[in-house]
Design an enzyme around this catalytic site. Structure first.
Site, PDB file in Angstrom:
ATOM      1  N   ASN A   1       7.438   9.104   8.097  1.00  0.00           N
ATOM      2  CA  ASN A   1       7.331   7.893   9.261  1.00  0.00           C
ATOM      3  C   ASN A   1       6.602   7.945  10.203  1.00  0.00           C
ATOM      4  O   ASN A   1       6.727   8.798  11.339  1.00  0.00           O
ATOM      5  CB  ASN A   1       8.843   7.533   9.622  1.00  0.00           C
ATOM      6  CG  ASN A   1       9.027   6.554  10.403  1.00  0.00           C
ATOM      7  OD1 ASN A   1       8.025   5.717  10.838  1.00  0.00           O
ATOM      8  ND2 ASN A   1      10.160   6.304  11.158  1.00  0.00           N
ATOM      9  N   TRP A   2       5.455   7.433  10.197  1.00  0.00           N
ATOM     10  CA  TRP A   2       4.295   7.832  11.404  1.00  0.00           C
ATOM     11  C   TRP A   2       4.467   7.068  12.473  1.00  0.00           C
ATOM     12  O   TRP A   2       3.769   7.329  13.605  1.00  0.00           O
ATOM     13  CB  TRP A   2       2.914   7.032  10.833  1.00  0.00           C
ATOM     14  CG  TRP A   2       2.407   7.773   9.578  1.00  0.00           C
ATOM     15  CD1 TRP A   2       2.848   8.810   9.025  1.00  0.00           C
ATOM     16  CD2 TRP A   2       1.147   7.555   9.159  1.00  0.00           C
ATOM     17  NE1 TRP A   2       1.897   8.994   7.858  1.00  0.00           N
ATOM     18  CE2 TRP A   2       0.881   8.535   7.933  1.00  0.00           C
ATOM     19  CE3 TRP A   2       0.100   6.627   9.543  1.00  0.00           C
ATOM     20  CZ2 TRP A   2      -0.105   8.411   7.340  1.00  0.00           C
ATOM     21  CZ3 TRP A   2      -1.303   6.823   8.767  1.00  0.00           C
ATOM     22  CH2 TRP A   2      -1.290   7.633   7.591  1.00  0.00           C
ATOM     23  N   LYS A   3       5.537   6.002  12.624  1.00  0.00           N
ATOM     24  CA  LYS A   3       6.053   5.430  13.656  1.00  0.00           C
ATOM     25  C   LYS A   3       4.630   4.609  14.449  1.00  0.00           C
ATOM     26  O   LYS A   3       3.814   4.300  13.575  1.00  0.00           O
ATOM     27  CB  LYS A   3       6.604   6.171  14.784  1.00  0.00           C
ATOM     28  CG  LYS A   3       7.791   6.790  14.118  1.00  0.00           C
ATOM     29  CD  LYS A   3       8.629   7.703  15.064  1.00  0.00           C
ATOM     30  CE  LYS A   3       9.754   8.497  14.220  1.00  0.00           C
ATOM     31  NZ  LYS A   3      10.769   8.971  14.953  1.00  0.00           N
TER      32      LYS A   3
ATOM     33  N   HIS B   1      16.221   1.953  11.376  1.00  0.00           N
ATOM     34  CA  HIS B   1      15.918   3.029  11.982  1.00  0.00           C
ATOM     35  C   HIS B   1      16.538   3.043  13.596  1.00  0.00           C
ATOM     36  O   HIS B   1      16.419   1.817  14.232  1.00  0.00           O
ATOM     37  CB  HIS B   1      14.475   3.339  12.192  1.00  0.00           C
ATOM     38  CG  HIS B   1      14.106   4.535  12.772  1.00  0.00           C
ATOM     39  ND1 HIS B   1      13.995   4.984  13.928  1.00  0.00           N
ATOM     40  CD2 HIS B   1      13.446   5.573  12.069  1.00  0.00           C
ATOM     41  CE1 HIS B   1      13.659   6.239  14.040  1.00  0.00           C
ATOM     42  NE2 HIS B   1      13.469   6.715  12.995  1.00  0.00           N
TER      43      HIS B   1
ATOM     44  N   GLU C   1      15.486   3.744  16.298  1.00  0.00           N
ATOM     45  CA  GLU C   1      14.607   3.304  17.480  1.00  0.00           C
ATOM     46  C   GLU C   1      14.531   1.614  17.174  1.00  0.00           C
ATOM     47  O   GLU C   1      14.526   1.193  18.528  1.00  0.00           O
ATOM     48  CB  GLU C   1      13.097   3.976  17.194  1.00  0.00           C
ATOM     49  CG  GLU C   1      13.080   5.528  17.654  1.00  0.00           C
ATOM     50  CD  GLU C   1      12.111   6.185  16.843  1.00  0.00           C
ATOM     51  OE1 GLU C   1      11.125   5.686  16.259  1.00  0.00           O
ATOM     52  OE2 GLU C   1      12.100   7.361  16.919  1.00  0.00           O
TER      53      GLU C   1
ATOM     54  N   GLU D   1      20.034  10.391  10.058  1.00  0.00           N
ATOM     55  CA  GLU D   1      19.130  10.797  11.093  1.00  0.00           C
ATOM     56  C   GLU D   1      19.815  10.853  12.356  1.00  0.00           C
ATOM     57  O   GLU D   1      19.977   9.586  13.173  1.00  0.00           O
ATOM     58  CB  GLU D   1      18.161   9.676  11.209  1.00  0.00           C
ATOM     59  CG  GLU D   1      17.140   9.624  10.157  1.00  0.00           C
ATOM     60  CD  GLU D   1      15.573   9.478  10.493  1.00  0.00           C
ATOM     61  OE1 GLU D   1      14.657  10.020  10.038  1.00  0.00           O
ATOM     62  OE2 GLU D   1      15.410   8.451  11.382  1.00  0.00           O
TER      63      GLU D   1
ATOM     64  N   GLY E   1      12.794  13.386  17.558  1.00  0.00           N
ATOM     65  CA  GLY E   1      11.736  13.674  18.327  1.00  0.00           C
ATOM     66  C   GLY E   1      12.281  14.619  19.490  1.00  0.00           C
ATOM     67  O   GLY E   1      11.376  14.584  20.554  1.00  0.00           O
TER      68      GLY E   1
ATOM     69  N   SER F   1      13.394  16.083  13.507  1.00  0.00           N
ATOM     70  CA  SER F   1      12.804  17.281  13.754  1.00  0.00           C
ATOM     71  C   SER F   1      12.619  17.873  12.610  1.00  0.00           C
ATOM     72  O   SER F   1      12.814  19.406  12.594  1.00  0.00           O
ATOM     73  CB  SER F   1      13.422  17.912  15.000  1.00  0.00           C
ATOM     74  OG  SER F   1      13.324  17.084  16.173  1.00  0.00           O
TER      75      SER F   1
ATOM     76  N   GLY G   1       9.343  12.567  10.980  1.00  0.00           N
ATOM     77  CA  GLY G   1       8.540  11.951  11.992  1.00  0.00           C
ATOM     78  C   GLY G   1       7.293  12.548  12.399  1.00  0.00           C
ATOM     79  O   GLY G   1       6.289  12.457  11.608  1.00  0.00           O
ATOM     80  N   GLY G   2       7.301  12.968  13.515  1.00  0.00           N
ATOM     81  CA  GLY G   2       6.273  13.826  14.112  1.00  0.00           C
ATOM     82  C   GLY G   2       5.330  14.882  13.387  1.00  0.00           C
ATOM     83  O   GLY G   2       4.305  14.587  13.158  1.00  0.00           O
TER      84      GLY G   2
HETATM   85  P1  13P Z   1      11.028  13.322  13.984  1.00  0.00           P
HETATM   86  O1  13P Z   1      10.881  14.257  12.808  1.00  0.00           O
HETATM   87  O2  13P Z   1       9.791  13.104  14.878  1.00  0.00           O
HETATM   88  O3  13P Z   1      12.234  13.879  14.867  1.00  0.00           O
HETATM   89  O4  13P Z   1      11.280  11.794  13.713  1.00  0.00           O
HETATM   90  C1  13P Z   1      12.686  11.756  12.735  1.00  0.00           C
HETATM   91  C2  13P Z   1      12.469  10.107  12.434  1.00  0.00           C
HETATM   92  O5  13P Z   1      13.082   9.450  13.260  1.00  0.00           O
HETATM   93  C3  13P Z   1      12.042   9.761  11.064  1.00  0.00           C
HETATM   94  O6  13P Z   1      12.257   8.598  10.843  1.00  0.00           O
END
Ligand code: 13P
Length: 253
Positions: free
Chosen positions: A9-11, A94, A96, A167, A173, A213, A234-235
């Site tokens: 997930n590149w956000k 998600h 967010e 999650e 993050g 993470s 994510g990251g």
């Molecule tokens: P991180 O891996 O950056 O913690 O993000 C997780 C995430 O929200 C994937 O959808």
């Protein structure tokens, strides 16, 4: 045996040219067939990323969709638009989006239904806040999300179209990963909730990812847990770490 699924997930990261450069640099190494690998770039880059992966086993995912088919919804993206760009998976619910864009469980449920109607796969995200965990409310919170987000979804539909991603919000993050025991405990709970809502067979076959993470250094331990069938990254999905996570998932497990 549930097939593992690793999704990135590149956000809100990477411009078109950055997306192109990154995918070009990793695509050969993530083109595997023992597990499912999904890239979820921003809408702007979907079409370009599709061009780079369409001859491989790597699949394209979107980070969001609107639940209406078309019309006066400025700034929104319909499912047919996603399909026309080559999308097969869509992240929904998600934290967010729930937190910053006021997505309620009712909205999430409408989106899940739209994704199913068009026969795409939904990666449905659930998870608790740190406060909820500290108050020992995490199981109740996650169960409540599952019941509301999957309202009116049939057995056939959940079997064919749904992947669940656990999650925990406190692990997203932050660099703080849930321990493999905490992640396993909740993924097992999710499976048992699905068994109660549907049946044992569906619960046994549904794929449940962990996200929060996930890095190359902790992926092996998390993914070796009995009820964890993949990762929503994510990251680390923006770096070469993603290659390492994919590699760990099909070589060591
Ligand atoms: P991180 O891996 O950056 O913690 O993000 C997780 C995430 O929200 C994937 O959808």
């Amino acid at each position: 045996m549930r097939k593992k699924i690793i999704a990135g997930n590149w956000k809100m990261n990477y411009t078109l040219s950055q997306a192109e450069e990154f995918v070009t640099s990793i695509v050969k190494q993530i083109n595997v067939d023992d597990i499912d690998v999904v890239l979820c770039p921003n809408f702007v880059s979907l079409d370009r990323v599709y061009d780079l992966i369409c001859q491989t086993n790597v699949k394209l995912g979107a980070q969001n969709v609107h639940y209406e088919d078309k019309g006066a919804y400025t700034g929104e993206t319909s499912i047919d638009m996603l399909i026309s760009a080559g999308v097969e998976y869509c992240i929904v619910g998600h934290s967010e989006r729930r937190q910053y864009f006021n997505e309620t469980d009712e909205i999430v449920n409408k989106k899940v239904k739209k994704i199913i109607e068009k026969d795409l796969k939904a990666i449905l995200c659930v998870g608790e806040t740190l406060e909820q965990r500290n108050n020992n409310e995490m199981f109740k919170v996650v169960e409540d999300q599952l019941v509301k987000d999957l309202k009116d979804i049939t057995k056939e539909q959940i079997k064919r179209n749904i992947i669940i991603a656990y999650e925990p919000i406190w692990a997203i993050g932050t660099g703080v990963t849930a321990t493999s025991m905490q992640a396993q405990e909740m993924c097992k709970f999710i499976r048992s909730t699905i068994a109660k809502m549907y049946n044992e067979n569906i619960a046994e076959n549904i794929r449940i990812q962990y996200g929060g993470s996930v890095k190359a250094s902790n992926a092996k331990e998390l993914l070796s847990m009995e009820d964890i069938d993949g990762a929503l990254v994510g990251g680390a999905s923006l770096t070469n770490d993603f290659v390492a996570i994919v590699t760990v998932s099909y070589t060591h497990l």
